[in-house]
Write an enzyme that holds these catalytic residues in place. Structure first.
Site: not given
Ligand code: G6P
Length: 611
Positions: A2, A27, A73, A99-100, A484, A488, A491, A507, A606
């Site tokens: 948010c 956000r 969000w 937000n929260g 990673e 990606k 996501e 396995h 994010k």
């Molecule tokens: C969310 C974001 C990711 C990020 C993760 C941890 O899931 O979409 O891109 O890696 O949070 O966030 P941080 O800000 O703690 O790295």
């Protein structure tokens, strides 16, 4: 999660708030809304993106010099117009953005229902503003005092801003667990979840601390804690260029951020690595460096992509500094009563510096006496402020939801930390240390070269864009890179993808392999090269489609794999900084070709400021 923006001053509030919300859309983007005070208190809100809100208010009278705005969000209540913020109080005289999560909202709601309150949404936020008004009426007190009393009863996390028809020049803001920054201009004030909506107007800011309440009115800004103890606002000057938060000609923030990596990696090392002088210095570690030197064990806590950077760090610290490392999901660590001993050191990694689980893991470790080092990107965020020491990655604002330049920045900083420790402990030879420093300085140019593969990767993306599953395999330093790469793709393109250590394929995942299954191997010339080649053979024997990331000049894999992407050679421990680049580009192009919204993937945010 948010985004919050508020303004009071001499300008029209709406355009400032709208622009700010667009900057904060990373956000959350389930719905957006604005409340403006102009004699009346008018709320405009809409499910969807900020652009949908903008369209829905066309032609309306949006005048007013004070207002609040929100991009959501969803936590409580599905994303629709009614659940969008701002929310009115029972009388309609107050409005709030939040937000929260208010964890005890249900019991407060029941209490208010018994007192005749009626709610139009399913949100915890609407309950909070009704609660504030109810307290104000029952105690016949000021709005500020009512906010304070209400927040004392609230369990959970919040960043809120409240406005009132009765006090048309006043903004009240408070935080606990969710960030808020106050920008101070000339007879005008800005409030936002981070500094990006503010930097265009002023670089003087105050970061609100947990359990603080700020009141902005004709007398200016005053801050008290929740127990009414006045605080002197600590005004800081922030250094953020406007162009750093704009797309600068790229179609998406994610692509811009991928291409920024030569620069951002260089920024992570600036003033810290000076190879020709044989120098490596991270000033933010010094005060507590002895604790790192004497650590029996390092525990790394993080989430998401930052957790993957933590896995790379495990290999780095163990190999170079010979100290045992455990990497933990912050969300698991905090709830499993972990054993933390006196000589343990915790490293918390976070791009945003606001991730709720990582923050809670830090608090837990601190309560058990551990020393905490932070590796963060956003300057002044909650995590760097909660840690004892640390190093910023200085990658600049990362706005695309899928993290890219933060990952390479984190690895760069963690590499420097491991090297500095190894050098001081004497677990690395002078010549090896020197070789690392020289190679670190070469990394930006090598990343630049890897980025030149963009067209080839676009071509490969077109071939595989309709795949339903992907497997990513790597060993050693390239195992976290495989994780990673898979993350990606998941996501932003919504294709199911899994990352595995290549040897683990036998396995389980090998059962999935047929001619439909693309398998991305990260198979650079390193200590496990021959073993990975065997794994590729095993996939080919089952007619899987192999895309291999290899070291330039590789001849062997060229003969087996279907597609080969050649990246520059480097020291094995630094490989992730380069091998991740083609994977970022692959996920980007596949997502664009599938018509997905790359910068704002569905359901993600994010900055995850709720558990
Ligand atoms: C969310 C974001 C990711 C990020 C993760 C941890 O899931 O979409 O891109 O890696 O949070 O966030 P941080 O800000 O703690 O790295």
């Amino acid at each position: 999660m948010c985004g919050i923006v508020a303004y009071t001053g001499h300008r029209e509030a709406f355009p400032i708030i709208l622009k700010g919300l667009k900057r904060l859309e990373y956000r959350g983007y389930d719905s957006a809304g604005v409340a403006l005070l102009n004699g009346d208190l008018s709320v405009y809100k809409k499910q969807g993106k900020v652009a949908d809100l903008e369209k829905s208010v066309e032609g309306k009278n949006l005048n007013g010099n004070i207002g609040i705005g929100h991009t959501r969000w969803a936590t409580h209540g599905e994303p629709n117009d009614l659940n969008a913020h701002p929310h009115y109080s029972q009388s309609g005289d107050l409005a709030i953005i939040h937000n929260g999560i208010i964890e005890n909202y249900d019991s407060i709601r029941q209490e208010l229902l018994n007192r005749g309150h009626q709610f139009t949404s399913e949100t915890d936020t609407e309950v909070l503003i009704h609660f504030i008004e109810n307290i104000q009426e029952r105690s016949n007190t000021s709005l500020e005092e009512a906010v304070r009393l209400a927040l004392q009863k609230v369990v959970g996390a919040y960043a809120i801003v409240v406005i009132s028809r009765q006090n048309p020049k006043q903004l009240i803001a408070a935080r606990k667990g969710s960030p808020l920054v106050i920008g101070i201009g000339k007879e005008e004030y800005f409030i936002a979840s981070d500094a990006t909506p503010i930097v265009e107007y002023t670089n003087e800011v105050v970061y609100l601390d947990d359990r603080e309440i700020a009141v902005i009115n004709n007398d200016g800004l005053s801050i008290k804690n929740i127990d009414s103890v006045p605080k002197t606002p600590y005004v800081q000057t922030i250094d953020m260029e406007l162009e750093a938060i704009e797309k600068g000609g790229y179609e998406h923030f994610m692509l811009k951020e991928i291409f920024e990596q030569p620069k951002s990696i260089m920024a992570s090392m600036l003033g810290r690595v000076v190879a020709d002088k044989h120098r490596l210095h991270l000033g933010g570690l010094i005060e507590y460096f002895n604790r790192l030197m004497s650590a029996d064990r390092i525990m790394i806590v993080a989430c998401g992509t930052s957790w993957h950077a933590g896995l790379v760090a495990e290999y780095l610290f163990e190999e170079l500094a010979r100290v045992p490392v455990e990497v933990e999901y912050a969300s698991e660590f905090r709830y499993r009563n972990p054993i933390i001993r006196e000589n343990d050191v915790v490293i918390a990694i976070s791009q945003s510096g606001e991730t709720a689980d990582t923050l809670a893991a830090i608090e837990l470790a601190k309560s058990k006496g551990a020393i905490i080092f932070g590796v963060c990107n956003v300057v002044g965020a909650s995590i760097p402020r909660a840690t004892h020491a640390g190093a910023y990655i200085h990658a600049g604002p990362e706005i695309g939801v899928a993290s890219t330049k933060a990952f390479t920045g984190q690895i760069t900083v963690l590499t420097m930390m491991a090297l500095m420790l190894a050098h001081r402990k004497g677990t690395i030879s002078e010549s090896k240390f020197r070789e690392f420093l020289i190679e670190l300085e070469n990394i930006p140019a090598k990343v630049e070269k890897a980025l030149k593969l963009n067209d080839q990767i676009k071509y490969i993306s077109d071939i595989f864009k309709d795949a339903r599953n992907f497997l990513y395999l790597g060993r050693g330093y390239n195992f976290p890179v495989a994780l990673e790469g898979a993350l990606k793709l998941k996501e932003i393109s919504y294709i199911h993808a899994e990352g595995y250590p290549a040897a683990e394929m036998k396995h389980g995942p090998i059962a999935l392999i047929d001619e439909e299954m693309p398998v991305v191997f990260i198979a650079t010339a390193d200590s496990s090269y021959e073993k990975v080649v065997s794994n590729i053979q095993e996939v080919k024997a089952r007619r899987g489609q192999v895309i291999a990331i290899v070291t330039e000049g590789d001849e062997q894999i060229k003969n087996i794999a279907d597609y080969v992407i050649e990246i520059p050679e480097t020291i094995e421990a630094l490989t992730p900084l380069i091998s991740v680049i083609p994977l970022q580009l692959l996920s980007y192009h596949v997502a664009v070709m599938r018509g997905a919204n790359v910068d704002q993937p569905r359901n993600l945010a994010k900055s995850v400021t709720v558990e």
